[in-house]
Design an enzyme around this catalytic site. Structure first.
Site, mmCIF file in Angstrom:
data_model
loop_
_atom_site.group_PDB
_atom_site.id
_atom_site.type_symbol
_atom_site.label_atom_id
_atom_site.label_comp_id
_atom_site.label_asym_id
_atom_site.label_seq_id
_atom_site.Cartn_x
_atom_site.Cartn_y
_atom_site.Cartn_z
ATOM 1 N N ARG A 107 34.937 34.757 49.975
ATOM 2 C CA ARG A 107 34.493 33.672 49.090
ATOM 3 C C ARG A 107 35.592 32.699 48.706
ATOM 4 N NH1 ARG A 107 32.239 37.405 44.140
ATOM 5 N NH2 ARG A 107 30.615 37.764 45.643
ATOM 6 N N GLN A 111 23.578 39.538 40.696
ATOM 7 C CA GLN A 111 22.382 39.424 41.541
ATOM 8 C C GLN A 111 22.444 40.313 42.775
ATOM 9 O OE1 GLN A 111 21.927 35.248 42.512
ATOM 10 N NE2 GLN A 111 21.460 34.681 40.410
ATOM 11 N N GLU A 165 35.805 44.763 34.684
ATOM 12 C CA GLU A 165 36.475 43.501 35.024
ATOM 13 C C GLU A 165 37.707 43.251 34.161
ATOM 14 O OE1 GLU A 165 33.894 40.047 35.203
ATOM 15 O OE2 GLU A 165 35.586 38.699 35.532
ATOM 16 N N THR A 204 27.204 41.937 33.720
ATOM 17 C CA THR A 204 26.397 42.873 34.507
ATOM 18 C C THR A 204 24.956 42.370 34.605
ATOM 19 O OG1 THR A 204 27.737 44.730 33.820
ATOM 20 C CG2 THR A 204 25.521 45.249 34.606
ATOM 21 N N ARG A 230 38.466 39.458 45.305
ATOM 22 C CA ARG A 230 37.546 40.603 45.352
ATOM 23 C C ARG A 230 36.519 40.466 46.471
ATOM 24 N NH1 ARG A 230 32.559 41.318 43.257
ATOM 25 N NH2 ARG A 230 32.678 39.520 41.864
ATOM 26 N N GLY A 281 28.547 46.359 29.077
ATOM 27 C CA GLY A 281 28.176 46.060 30.461
ATOM 28 C C GLY A 281 28.190 47.367 31.242
ATOM 29 N N ASP A 307 38.982 37.526 24.714
ATOM 30 C CA ASP A 307 39.618 37.822 23.420
ATOM 31 C C ASP A 307 40.564 39.027 23.518
ATOM 32 O OD1 ASP A 307 37.498 36.107 22.828
ATOM 33 O OD2 ASP A 307 36.273 37.700 21.973
ATOM 34 N N GLU A 364 27.022 40.988 52.550
ATOM 35 C CA GLU A 364 27.513 39.749 51.942
ATOM 36 C C GLU A 364 28.802 39.387 52.662
ATOM 37 O OE1 GLU A 364 27.612 40.107 47.647
ATOM 38 O OE2 GLU A 364 25.530 40.762 47.599
ATOM 39 N N HIS A 420 34.010 32.667 38.740
ATOM 40 C CA HIS A 420 33.068 33.793 38.794
ATOM 41 C C HIS A 420 33.664 35.101 38.282
ATOM 42 C CE1 HIS A 420 29.581 35.982 40.146
ATOM 43 N NE2 HIS A 420 30.265 36.697 41.024
ATOM 44 N N HIS A 470 33.125 31.478 42.837
ATOM 45 C CA HIS A 470 31.980 31.784 43.703
ATOM 46 C C HIS A 470 31.568 30.482 44.379
ATOM 47 C CE1 HIS A 470 28.122 33.195 45.124
ATOM 48 N NE2 HIS A 470 28.392 34.417 44.698
HETATM 49 C C1 SIN Z 1 26.577 37.565 44.309
HETATM 50 O O1 SIN Z 1 25.472 38.081 44.230
HETATM 51 O O2 SIN Z 1 26.859 36.685 45.120
HETATM 52 C C2 SIN Z 1 27.651 38.015 43.379
HETATM 53 C C3 SIN Z 1 28.081 39.341 43.763
HETATM 54 C C4 SIN Z 1 29.486 39.551 43.361
HETATM 55 O O3 SIN Z 1 30.019 38.865 42.499
HETATM 56 O O4 SIN Z 1 30.121 40.405 43.963
#
Ligand code: SIN
Length: 483
Positions: A269, A45, A354, A41, A365, A12, A201, A111, A329, A222
């Protein structure tokens, strides 16, 4: 016997950016469990955060800490933000094309829980896919697919390599340094947005070897996911949609989130996920994402993949609204390391992305900090690795493990049961009773006739439930409801 200078587990963003930092003179092997694009990855989005300039660092640090309920390690967050100036410039200089306006200036979006627009994106809503492709092309080292790591070769505080199956054949891979970039734990949950390869794992191996996992109670859900498909990976609807102005409504078209937080759709979130969950439980109504305020042409350009993916399912966006549910998520916790990705008391082993718990995310996060974390800490881990002396060490003899059967007959059934237990009892809203029940079920499963890979999942599940039981009060994404 073949020995590599560096073995990277995972292809990733963190694994590939680490590979990009390693000179061609090093003998490097990057391995991934399946095909390289089966990673989180690829499915990202919204975008990647970058501090806008020096003057934005303090505010980015503030937003990250506030989203993380101030459980973050402030030093790590400052490193994250400050280094973003360098890593973003490096990625762009190497040729990555983020979305720009007609004058060639980067476009920034917002966001949830960001004070300003500071998220860069590519392909509209396909940032992860574009960055992954870019880094695959940039990587000049050997990349080997179908390599499933099922053990770390550790003796006396040093890692010497891994045991893995390569195309189903058991193999030992030796390396002076091993970098874990294997991602999070998504497949443990019934509803999740993650690639099917992300099944914890390596976390499970760490539990076995006494390597500490930390902050495992902080699992992130999410808020806007379409879960009404039969596939394990559920379809994400990026936060950037709400950042651009989409609403969350109930059956009556009411924007109910303001009852839970004055920021409504733009609260962090964890808060939005709980608001949706509670509102559905209280009213029996569904929750929807409503895009009807957007102009069709603009929407199709800004969110081309979402438009296409959902058109294939019969939706006409932005006209149609879509029912949503929170889904697992991202793992805020992980394998504990310092800000160089080094693991205390362990030579030759790093963790990034991650999989790592650097302390940047705290209890929750901040949106789009994850791609950034991947590149920043990959760069630091490689710098650290290259700067240290490499004493020549004699590799101890490791036993051939004929007893390691990876899968057993009933594993599939137990795996599904585990996923449901994780979702029901160690999910968005937890109770002490539910956590104790989950702990017992996990313990019972561990004592069944199971294969090694399921055992590793159960080790990680135990670490999550134990951490959740240990934290008595709600914090960030760990929410305990009194019975
Ligand atoms: C998203 O596009 O909503 C996910 C972005 C993220 O997980 O930070």
């Amino acid at each position: 016997m073949v020995k590599y200078d560096v073995l990277i587990i995972g292809a990733g963003i963190a694994g590939l950016y680490a590979a990009m930092q390693l000179p061609k003179s090093k003998k490097v092997l990057v391995v991934c469990k399946d095909i390289p694009w089966e990673c989180n990855t690829f499915y990202a989005q919204g975008g990647m955060v970058t501090a806008l300039d020096e003057s934005d660092i303090a505010l980015h640090v503030h937003d990250t800490m506030e989203a993380g309920s101030y459980h973050n390690d402030k030093n790590a967050v400052e490193i994250l933000s400050r280094t973003s100036l360098e890593t973003t410039a490096d990625i762009i200089a190497k040729g990555m094309q983020f979305d720009t306006n007609d004058k060639g200036k980067l476009l920034y979006t917002k966001e949830a829980a960001h004070s300003v627009e500071r998220i860069i994106h590519a392909g509209g809503d396909a940032t992860g896919r574009y960055m992954h492709y870019f880094m695959m092309v940039q990587n000049k080292h050997q990349l080997q697919r179908n390599t499933l790591v099922y053990d770390l070769l550790i003796e006396n505080g040093r890692c010497y390599g891994v045991k893995a199956t390569v195309n189903y054949e058991p193999t030992t891979i030796f390396a002076d340094d091993v970098i874990i970039a294997s991602g999070g734990i998504g497949s443990l949950y019934a509803y999740n947005t993650n690639s099917r390869t992300v099944s914890s794992d390596i976390h499970g191996i760490c539990v076995e070897k006494g390597i500490e996992l930390s902050d495992m109670e902080f699992m992130q859900f999410h808020p806007t996911v379409f879960v009404e498909t039969p596939y394990a990976r559920k379809l994400l609807l990026t936060e950037a949609l709400r950042g651009e102005g989409a609403h969350i409504v109930d059956d009556e078209g009411r924007r109910f989130l303001f009852e839970y937080d004055e920021r409504g759709e733009l609260a962090s979130r964890d808060i939005v996920s709980r608001g949706i969950f509670k509102h559905k439980r209280k009213t029996g109504q569904k929750a929807y994402l409503d895009f009807s305020m957007f102009e069709k042409k603009w929407f199709e350009q800004r969110f081309p993949n979402i438009t296409r993916t959902f058109a294939a399912l019969g939706y006409n966006f932005p006209h149609d609204k879509i029912s949503i549910s929170p889904a697992f998520h991202y793992s805020n916790g992980g394998i504990k390391c310092d800000t160089n990705g080094a693991i205390a008391g362990m030579q030759g082993l790093y963790v990034i992305g991650e999989a790592a718990r650097t302390g940047v995310h705290g209890a929750n996060r901040l949106a789009s900090n994850s791609l950034l974390e991947g590149v920043v800490f990959a760069k630091r881990a490689v710098e650290h690795l290259l700067s240290k002396e490499q004493p020549s060490v004699k590799i101890p003899k490791f036993e051939k493990d004929c007893g390691n059967i990876l899968h057993k007959e009933n594993d599939k059934r137990y795996k599904q049961k585990l996923r449901q237990v994780m979702w029901d009892d160690i999910g968005i809203i937890r109770t002490t009773k539910g956590l104790h029940e989950a702990k017992n079920i996990i313990y019972d499963m561990k004592n069944k006739e199971i294969g090694r890979l399921l055992k590793l999942r159960l080790n990680t599940a135990s670490a999550i439930v134990d951490a959740a039981l240990a934290r008595k009060e709600s914090l960030g994404s760990h929410y305990i409801e009194s019975e």
